[in-house]
Write a protein that holds these residues in place. Structure first.
Motif, PDB file in Angstrom:
ATOM      1  N   THR A  89       0.707   3.913   0.810  1.00 17.36           N
ATOM      2  CA  THR A  89       1.100   2.697   1.508  1.00 17.36           C
ATOM      3  C   THR A  89      -0.136   2.055   2.107  1.00 17.36           C
ATOM      4  OG1 THR A  89       2.572   1.761   3.195  1.00 17.36           O
ATOM      5  CG2 THR A  89       1.607   3.913   3.680  1.00 17.36           C
ATOM      6  N   TYR A  90       0.065   0.872   2.677  1.00 16.84           N
ATOM      7  CA  TYR A  90      -1.022   0.223   3.395  1.00 16.84           C
ATOM      8  C   TYR A  90      -1.244   0.992   4.694  1.00 16.84           C
ATOM      9  CZ  TYR A  90      -3.778  -3.322   5.701  1.00 16.84           C
ATOM     10  OH  TYR A  90      -4.773  -3.978   6.354  1.00 16.84           O
ATOM     11  N   ILE A  91      -2.478   1.047   5.145  1.00 19.48           N
ATOM     12  CA  ILE A  91      -2.824   1.900   6.286  1.00 19.48           C
ATOM     13  C   ILE A  91      -2.038   1.579   7.558  1.00 19.48           C
ATOM     14  CG2 ILE A  91      -4.799   0.526   7.085  1.00 19.48           C
ATOM     15  CD1 ILE A  91      -6.040   3.647   7.221  1.00 19.48           C
ATOM     16  N   ALA A  92      -1.595   0.326   7.703  1.00 10.88           N
ATOM     17  CA  ALA A  92      -0.850  -0.063   8.908  1.00 10.88           C
ATOM     18  C   ALA A  92       0.387   0.818   9.113  1.00 10.88           C
ATOM     19  CB  ALA A  92      -0.436  -1.531   8.822  1.00 10.88           C
ATOM     20  N   THR A  93       1.060   1.162   8.021  1.00  7.83           N
ATOM     21  CA  THR A  93       2.259   1.996   8.108  1.00  7.83           C
ATOM     22  C   THR A  93       1.934   3.290   8.854  1.00  7.83           C
ATOM     23  OG1 THR A  93       2.696   1.199   5.852  1.00  7.83           O
ATOM     24  CG2 THR A  93       4.183   2.878   6.716  1.00  7.83           C
ATOM     25  N   GLY A 189      -0.453 -13.986   3.586  1.00 10.65           N
ATOM     26  CA  GLY A 189      -0.193 -13.661   2.186  1.00 10.65           C
ATOM     27  C   GLY A 189       1.170 -13.050   1.913  1.00 10.65           C
ATOM     28  N   LYS A 190       1.943 -12.748   2.948  1.00 10.47           N
ATOM     29  CA  LYS A 190       3.254 -12.111   2.736  1.00 10.47           C
ATOM     30  C   LYS A 190       4.273 -13.131   2.209  1.00 10.47           C
ATOM     31  CE  LYS A 190       1.619  -8.264   3.870  1.00 10.47           C
ATOM     32  NZ  LYS A 190       1.564  -7.385   5.011  1.00 10.47           N
ATOM     33  N   ASN A 191       5.427 -12.677   1.747  1.00  9.67           N
ATOM     34  CA  ASN A 191       6.404 -13.614   1.152  1.00  9.67           C
ATOM     35  C   ASN A 191       6.835 -14.694   2.139  1.00  9.67           C
ATOM     36  OD1 ASN A 191       6.208 -11.683  -0.864  1.00  9.67           O
ATOM     37  ND2 ASN A 191       8.329 -11.968  -1.515  1.00  9.67           N
ATOM     38  N   HIS A 313      -3.973  -2.968  -4.951  1.00  4.71           N
ATOM     39  CA  HIS A 313      -3.229  -2.663  -3.719  1.00  4.71           C
ATOM     40  C   HIS A 313      -2.656  -1.248  -3.760  1.00  4.71           C
ATOM     41  CE1 HIS A 313      -3.145  -7.075  -3.927  1.00  4.71           C
ATOM     42  NE2 HIS A 313      -3.283  -6.980  -2.631  1.00  4.71           N
ATOM     43  N   TYR A 314      -3.433  -0.254  -3.374  1.00  2.33           N
ATOM     44  CA  TYR A 314      -4.686  -0.344  -2.641  1.00  2.33           C
ATOM     45  C   TYR A 314      -5.669   0.605  -3.300  1.00  2.33           C
ATOM     46  CZ  TYR A 314      -1.520  -2.779   0.383  1.00  2.33           C
ATOM     47  OH  TYR A 314      -0.587  -3.663   0.843  1.00  2.33           O
ATOM     48  N   PRO A 315      -6.968   0.387  -3.165  1.00  7.74           N
ATOM     49  CA  PRO A 315      -7.907   1.250  -3.896  1.00  7.74           C
ATOM     50  C   PRO A 315      -7.989   2.680  -3.355  1.00  7.74           C
ATOM     51  CG  PRO A 315      -9.085  -0.393  -2.574  1.00  7.74           C
ATOM     52  CD  PRO A 315      -7.625  -0.731  -2.486  1.00  7.74           C
TER      53      PRO A 315
HETATM   54  C1  LIG Z   1       0.936  -6.243   5.715  1.00  5.68           C
HETATM   55  C2  LIG Z   1       1.521  -4.924   5.948  1.00  5.68           C
HETATM   56  C3  LIG Z   1       1.622  -4.366   7.234  1.00  5.68           C
HETATM   57  C4  LIG Z   1       0.943  -4.940   8.452  1.00  5.68           C
HETATM   58  O1  LIG Z   1       1.181  -6.246   8.738  1.00  5.68           O
HETATM   59  P1  LIG Z   1       0.104  -7.106   9.578  1.00  5.68           P
HETATM   60  O2  LIG Z   1       0.870  -8.324   9.938  1.00  5.68           O
HETATM   61  O3  LIG Z   1      -1.050  -7.370   8.683  1.00  5.68           O
HETATM   62  O4  LIG Z   1      -0.268  -6.300  10.764  1.00  5.68           O
HETATM   63  C5  LIG Z   1       2.289  -3.170   7.378  1.00  5.68           C
HETATM   64  N1  LIG Z   1       2.814  -2.532   6.315  1.00  5.68           N
HETATM   65  C6  LIG Z   1       2.705  -3.013   5.064  1.00  5.68           C
HETATM   66  C7  LIG Z   1       3.326  -2.263   3.943  1.00  5.68           C
HETATM   67  C8  LIG Z   1       2.048  -4.219   4.838  1.00  5.68           C
HETATM   68  O5  LIG Z   1       1.944  -4.678   3.587  1.00  5.68           O
END
Ligand SMILES: *Cc1c(COP(=O)(O)O)cnc(C)c1O
Length: 368
Positions: A89-93, A189-191, A313-315
């Motif tokens: 997943t993206y690191i934010a998760t 960039g999100k939907n 998405h993602y390297p």
């Molecule tokens: C974009 C994204 C986030 C974080 O959102 P931000 O608004 O950039 O903080 C969290 N999880 C996933 C899967 C994302 O793609």
């Protein structure tokens, strides 16, 4: 032909007049933080997702972080509790878990759908597991019914990272309404993208909604009286106004994404390329269209030569990031294989038939 990976400028210029009108009334109002625009957008979002409460926050990472923080304040979670999370997943998760002193348990995704495999989730549950943080990755709905059943059986909280899947649904329920709470991102960039940062939490739990709203506003219910050691994470009035305009067009834009995905899925035919798979009961919203190729570097170079932009998405998966050196030794072969082979090709509502045909033809002609 030149086809950029993404064209946010054109995407947003479609709404120029409405944005300008919204900006004028915003400027005229003289009210910049937590006013009418945020309140209306929250109501529109809650109605759209089909939940009782939506809380606007600063960004998607904060949305997820605040959900866990609020459950800790409510005594539903404690520091050290385990949270199951997909390893790809993206690191934010993952940051939303570790930021709260909770422990991420990385599980391998399904190699075909890139989403959580309910069987692997079940096998990863320990007495310390208290929640599952599910990601509907790339805008594709995960195997939510099985995850709901598993969470119910083991009394786990089910949280959705819905940053990539706003508008997606399965059997009449939207993502963001499938668990106990969900985090949304309105990153450009999100939907559903703002013209800056933005995020939201959705839930049917009144107490959770109240606690999140309070923590996000300095822990204060009444100005200058603080109940929690809060944070400052609020959705801007200005962004809320823009988001209300774009929310009305979201289904239409997602439909365009679905049409493009249908063409990619039925017309891309190349033995070196693996297409994404999904269940047909799902209405997916294709935030990204991600293919796999064992010869990714050659494919990137070839498509670049053809004028087609791509991204990865993602390297590097979270457990291999320098930031998470404590997990660098973990071996998660499915996740690592996915990260080595995936490639995102252009996917946005403004792509026209001719561009889509050109992308399909180019990929079909790729050879080693
Ligand atoms: C974009 C994204 C986030 C974080 O959102 P931000 O608004 O950039 O903080 C969290 N999880 C996933 C899967 C994302 O793609």
């Amino acid at each position: 032909m030149h086809i950029p990976f993404l064209d946010l400028r054109s995407q947003n210029l479609q709404y120029k007049e409405e944005f300008e009108k919204s900006f004028e009334s915003f400027l005229d109002s003289g009210w910049y933080i937590l006013g009418e625009q945020v309140r209306s957008f929250e109501n529109e979002l809650a109605a759209y997702i089909g939940v009782k409460y939506a809380i606007g926050v600063g960004n998607g990472l904060d949305a997820l972080t605040l959900i866990f923080r609020a459950y800790i304040e409510m005594g539903r979670l404690n520091k050290g509790d385990e949270v199951i999370v997909p390893a790809n997943t993206y690191i934010a998760t993952v940051l939303s878990i570790t930021e709260n002193g909770l422990v991420p348990v990385f599980v391998e995704p399904d190699i075909n759908t890139y989403n959580l495999n309910p069987k692997t989730v079940e096998e990863s549950i320990t007495p310390k597991t208290k929640a599952v943080l599910n990601v509907h990755l790339y805008g594709l709905v995960s195997r939510i019914e099985d995850l709901q059943a598993t969470c119910k059986k083991h009394k786990l909280l089910l949280i959705e990272d819905n940053a990539q899947a706003i508008g997606a649904s399965h059997k009449g329920t939207k993502t963001g309404a499938m668990g106990d709470a969900a985090g949304f991102s309105f990153y450009p960039g999100k939907n559903l993208g703002a013209l800056g940062d933005g995020g939201a939490v959705t839930t049917n739990d009144k107490q959770l909604a109240d606690v999140i709203r309070t923590i996000a506003n300095y822990g204060s219910e009444q100005k200058y009286y603080n109940k929690y050691k809060g944070v400052n994470s609020r959705l801007d009035e200005l962004q809320a106004g823009f988001l209300s305009i774009k929310l009305k067009k979201l289904d239409e834009e997602n439909l365009s994404r679905q049409r493009i995905a249908e063409r990619y899925c039925s017309e891309i035919k190349n033995k070196h390329i693996i297409l994404p798979s999904y269940e047909h009961t799902q209405a997916n919203v294709w935030h990204l269209f991600v293919i796999r190729c064992e010869h990714r570097e050659q494919l990137i170079e070839y498509l670049n030569h053809k004028g087609i932009g791509t991204m990865c998405h993602y390297p590097v998966p979270p457990h291999k990031q320098e930031a998470y050196c404590e997990y660098n030794k973990y071996e998660l072969p499915i996740t690592e294989k996915i990260h080595l082979e995936i490639l995102s090709i252009p996917m946005y509502p403004l792509l026209d038939e001719e561009q889509v045909s050109y992308i399909i033809e180019s990929i079909n002609q790729f050879e080693l």
